[in-house]
Design a protein around this motif. Structure first.
Motif, short mmCIF file in Angstrom:
data_model
loop_
_atom_site.label_atom_id
_atom_site.label_comp_id
_atom_site.label_asym_id
_atom_site.label_seq_id
_atom_site.Cartn_x
_atom_site.Cartn_y
_atom_site.Cartn_z
N LEU B 105 12.08 -3.72 1.14
CA LEU B 105 10.97 -3.38 0.36
C LEU B 105 10.33 -4.86 -0.16
O LEU B 105 10.98 -5.98 0.07
CB LEU B 105 11.39 -3.12 -1.15
CG LEU B 105 12.04 -1.47 -1.11
CD1 LEU B 105 12.01 -1.09 -2.54
CD2 LEU B 105 11.18 -0.48 -0.31
N ILE B 107 7.01 -6.45 -2.74
CA ILE B 107 5.93 -6.48 -3.55
C ILE B 107 4.55 -6.79 -3.01
O ILE B 107 4.59 -7.72 -2.06
CB ILE B 107 6.22 -7.44 -4.85
CG1 ILE B 107 7.30 -7.04 -5.68
CG2 ILE B 107 4.95 -7.25 -6.15
CD1 ILE B 107 7.80 -8.17 -6.84
N LEU B 120 10.30 -9.17 -9.38
CA LEU B 120 10.15 -7.95 -10.18
C LEU B 120 9.85 -8.07 -11.53
O LEU B 120 9.40 -7.14 -12.13
CB LEU B 120 11.52 -7.50 -9.67
CG LEU B 120 11.66 -6.99 -8.48
CD1 LEU B 120 13.30 -6.53 -8.09
CD2 LEU B 120 10.99 -5.76 -8.03
N THR B 132 3.19 3.49 -7.77
CA THR B 132 4.18 3.83 -6.94
C THR B 132 4.30 5.50 -6.33
O THR B 132 3.14 5.96 -6.34
CB THR B 132 5.46 3.77 -7.75
OG1 THR B 132 6.71 3.90 -6.76
CG2 THR B 132 5.54 4.66 -8.79
N ARG B 135 9.79 9.95 -6.76
CA ARG B 135 10.98 9.49 -6.40
C ARG B 135 11.45 10.52 -5.02
O ARG B 135 12.39 9.91 -4.49
CB ARG B 135 12.13 9.56 -7.47
CG ARG B 135 12.61 11.07 -7.80
CD ARG B 135 13.71 10.85 -8.51
NE ARG B 135 13.52 10.29 -9.74
CZ ARG B 135 13.15 11.05 -10.96
NH1 ARG B 135 13.31 12.42 -11.04
NH2 ARG B 135 13.22 10.43 -12.11
N ILE B 139 9.86 5.99 -0.35
CA ILE B 139 9.10 4.57 -0.98
C ILE B 139 9.59 4.83 -2.75
O ILE B 139 9.99 3.71 -3.30
CB ILE B 139 7.74 4.13 -0.85
CG1 ILE B 139 7.66 2.67 -1.01
CG2 ILE B 139 6.80 5.18 -1.45
CD1 ILE B 139 8.42 1.73 -0.52
N TYR B 142 13.26 4.59 -3.33
CA TYR B 142 13.83 3.01 -3.37
C TYR B 142 13.48 2.14 -4.40
O TYR B 142 13.84 1.20 -4.59
CB TYR B 142 13.41 2.53 -1.92
CG TYR B 142 13.90 3.18 -0.63
CD1 TYR B 142 13.36 3.59 0.43
CD2 TYR B 142 15.21 3.33 -0.60
CE1 TYR B 142 13.80 4.17 1.57
CE2 TYR B 142 15.85 4.06 0.61
CZ TYR B 142 15.05 4.16 1.55
OH TYR B 142 15.72 4.85 2.67
N THR B 143 11.90 2.37 -4.67
CA THR B 143 11.55 1.52 -5.74
C THR B 143 12.00 1.91 -7.06
O THR B 143 12.47 0.88 -7.98
CB THR B 143 10.02 2.01 -6.01
OG1 THR B 143 9.17 1.79 -4.66
CG2 THR B 143 9.13 0.88 -7.04
N GLU B 144 12.46 3.17 -7.26
CA GLU B 144 13.18 3.09 -8.66
C GLU B 144 14.40 2.55 -8.57
O GLU B 144 14.90 1.93 -9.72
CB GLU B 144 13.36 4.64 -8.53
CG GLU B 144 13.68 5.30 -10.07
CD GLU B 144 13.66 7.09 -10.06
OE1 GLU B 144 12.86 7.53 -10.75
OE2 GLU B 144 14.52 7.47 -9.59
N LEU B 147 14.16 -1.22 -9.17
CA LEU B 147 13.70 -1.63 -10.44
C LEU B 147 14.81 -1.39 -11.32
O LEU B 147 15.01 -1.96 -12.37
CB LEU B 147 12.43 -0.63 -10.90
CG LEU B 147 11.15 -1.17 -10.23
CD1 LEU B 147 9.99 -0.12 -10.63
CD2 LEU B 147 10.78 -2.66 -10.64
N ILE B 179 4.96 -1.53 -4.75
CA ILE B 179 6.10 -1.99 -4.08
C ILE B 179 6.00 -0.90 -2.90
O ILE B 179 6.00 0.15 -2.91
CB ILE B 179 7.34 -1.72 -4.99
CG1 ILE B 179 7.49 -2.72 -5.98
CG2 ILE B 179 8.45 -1.92 -3.83
CD1 ILE B 179 8.67 -2.60 -6.74
N ASN B 202 17.24 -6.49 -3.21
CA ASN B 202 16.83 -5.26 -2.47
C ASN B 202 17.46 -4.28 -1.87
O ASN B 202 18.55 -4.41 -2.19
CB ASN B 202 15.98 -6.24 -1.16
CG ASN B 202 14.65 -5.69 -0.85
OD1 ASN B 202 14.55 -4.57 -0.89
ND2 ASN B 202 13.87 -6.50 -0.23
#
Lengths: 274, 242
Positions: B105, B107, B120, B132, B135, B139, B142-144, B147, B179, B202
């Motif tokens: 990932l 930003i 982040l 975003t 879930r 993506i 993964y973002t969740e 973070l 992201i 990551n």
């Protein structure tokens, strides 16, 4: 002999017409039967109780009503101008006003995005000068819905204005009524069925709006996630929930249409009522 | 009227001409959004080496593609951006899925990074418009995770349909930050600026691919993507080795 046959024929509709009409009815009914058949009725209550569903429902009703209100406030005057005032580019204006009706909604959303988005042609001034941002806000949803729904109102009302015999209004004014008074007491009541029909069409269109909303306003529960968006999202992971949401929308829409059916179809005799 | 008729007939004939050549078979590939650019290249290279096959690629979020496959969409190959969505179609695949690439990932901000985002933690700034995906979209999931691990709490202003939609919202300046995958930032070139997420913070995204039937074409395509040629092309676009 011939005369008797002719009489019998006029009482019974032709078979061919009936068959085609039946196919049309099936075309409209079967999709709903499909939904009813696959809906998980036992889970329905849980789905409806979910916070995000109630948020989506409230948001849908709020925004569609607001969009319809805006459409009336600026659409009826536009319809009046298009019907009564003969100006140079009237046809162009009419085409522009109804363009969003034939455009795919996503295209409408893209257009709104690049004109009223934060970096849009006009949106950048809204943002830089006044701090007003439309995308990702409920106001943005109302704008998107108004954009796609207003043409329905404008067309219906303009048509009604055209059909209305101006002489009634002239007669009232010759008897001393002011312009606004004559309009309010003579014209408006007479074209009321058409206004209501246009209003219902616009509201229904606003309620079901998806493409322009998701492109321009975004998708956030509680702020911009209307029922159509929630249904689409639910379809990805929980088709059962999507079906329940669909049923809710169908029931509401059906209820409104049935409730207003007399006004909707209009009574031919009402047109000449004064 | 005559001219209109002739033009109309010509158009219909042209439309009909786009039809099937009986010597060429169609191979339908469902590839997740982040594979858009690399699969376009893989498609042309594969078609050049396999002239009897016409590859048609359909790109959308893995979750959307999985749904379509479950509903019976006639695809031959499915390439997803996470294992979860591949699991959803386990009943429809032939054989087992192969992880053919990995991704990380990054930003993404507007060109030049005007808001000066460096990590982040900066995303927690409430004045930043962060977008975003849900879930269930790779993506988004993964973002969740990323973070949560970093202990950063962010409120998104929108959940977009797929990773390209996130990128476009940022590229057009509508959102401030998002992201996406490293490969998406690479593919977008000067339209965006990427801010690196350190490896420790990551996640490694696993990209599985599977055949949805036992057709020869599907087999050949999967073999091509997993071959050294395929791997080199994937590497060119920023994907990691499996």
């Amino acid at each position: 002999m011939i005369r008797m046959r002719r009489n019998r024929r006029t009482h019974r509709p032709p078979i061919a017409i009936l068959v085609l009409a039946a196919i049309a009815v099936a075309f409209f009914t079967l999709p709903f039967l499909g939904i009813l058949w696959r809906t998980p009725w036992s889970d329905a209550i849980d789905v409806i109780r979910d916070e995000s569903v109630r948020q989506a429902l409230w948001l849908s009703i709020l925004t569609s009503v607001l969009a319809t209100a805006v459409a009336i406030v600026i659409g009826v005057p536009l319809a009046w101008v298009l019907a009564r005032v003969d100006f140079r580019f009237r046809n162009v204006v009419r085409a522009l006003a109804t363009l969003s009706m034939v455009l795919p909604p996503v295209v409408g959303g893209v257009a709104l995005f690049f004109s009223f988005g934060r970096r849009g042609l006009f949106g950048q001034y809204l943002y830089d000068w006044f701090g007003i941002r439309l995308p990702f806000t409920t106001a943005g949803v109302v704008v998107a819905q108004t954009f796609v729904a207003m043409p329905f109102l404008v067309l219906t009302v303009e048509s009604a204005f055209r059909q209305f015999d101006m002489r009634y209004e002239d007669a009232a004014r010759s008897l001393g009524a002011g312009r606004w008074h004559a309009f309010r007491r003579i014209t408006l009541p007479t074209i009321r069925p058409a206004i209501i029909a246009g209003l219902v069409l616009a509201w229904a269109r606003a309620l079901g709006e998806f493409g322009a909303t998701i492109t321009f306003a975004g998708n956030l529960p509680g702020t911009t996630q209307t029922m159509p968006l929630a249904t689409y999202i639910a379809l990805e992971s929980d088709p059962g929930a999507a079906l329940v949401l669909s049923i809710v929308l169908i029931v509401i829409s059906f209820g409104v249409l049935i409730g207003l059916r007399d006004r909707w179809l209009g009574n031919p005799h009402e047109v000449t009522r004064s | 009227m005559r001219v209109a008729g002739i033009v109309g007939l010509t158009l219909v004939a042209l439309a009909g001409c786009g039809g099937t050549d009986s010597d060429v078979d169609t191979l339908t590939v469902f590839a997740t959004s982040s594979l858009t650019e690399v699969f376009a290249r893989l498609e042309s290279e594969f078609e050049a080496a396999n002239t009897d096959l016409d590859v048609v690629v359909s790109n959308a979020a893995s979750s959307e593609l999985a749904r379509q496959i479950i509903e019976g969409a006639p695809a031959d190959v499915f390439a997803a951006a996470d294992l979860m969505n591949m699991d959803r179609v386990s009943d429809q695949i032939d054989g087992s899925p192969i992880v053919f690439a990995t991704n990380r990932l990054q930003i993404v901000t507007e060109p030049g990074n005007p808001r000066g985002v460096t990590s982040l933690d900066d995303l927690a700034d409430p004045s930043l418009l962060f977008v975003t995906s849900d879930r269930r979209v790779p993506i988004g999931g993964y973002t969740e995770t990323v973070l949560q691990r970093a202990g950063v709490s962010v409120r998104p202003v929108s959940y977009e349909e797929n990773v390209k939609a996130i990128l476009n919202k940022v590229a057009t300046g509508e959102a401030d930050v998002g992201i996406v995958f490293v490969t998406d930032v690479l593919a977008a070139g000067s339209r965006v600026t990427g801010v690196v997420i350190p490896d420790e913070a990551n996640v490694v995204a696993q990209y599985p691919m599977a055949r949805l039937n036992s057709s020869d074409g599907a087999r050949r395509f999967v073999d091509f993507v997993t071959s050294s040629t395929g791997r080199a092309i994937l590497g060119e676009f920023g994907f990691g080795a499996p």
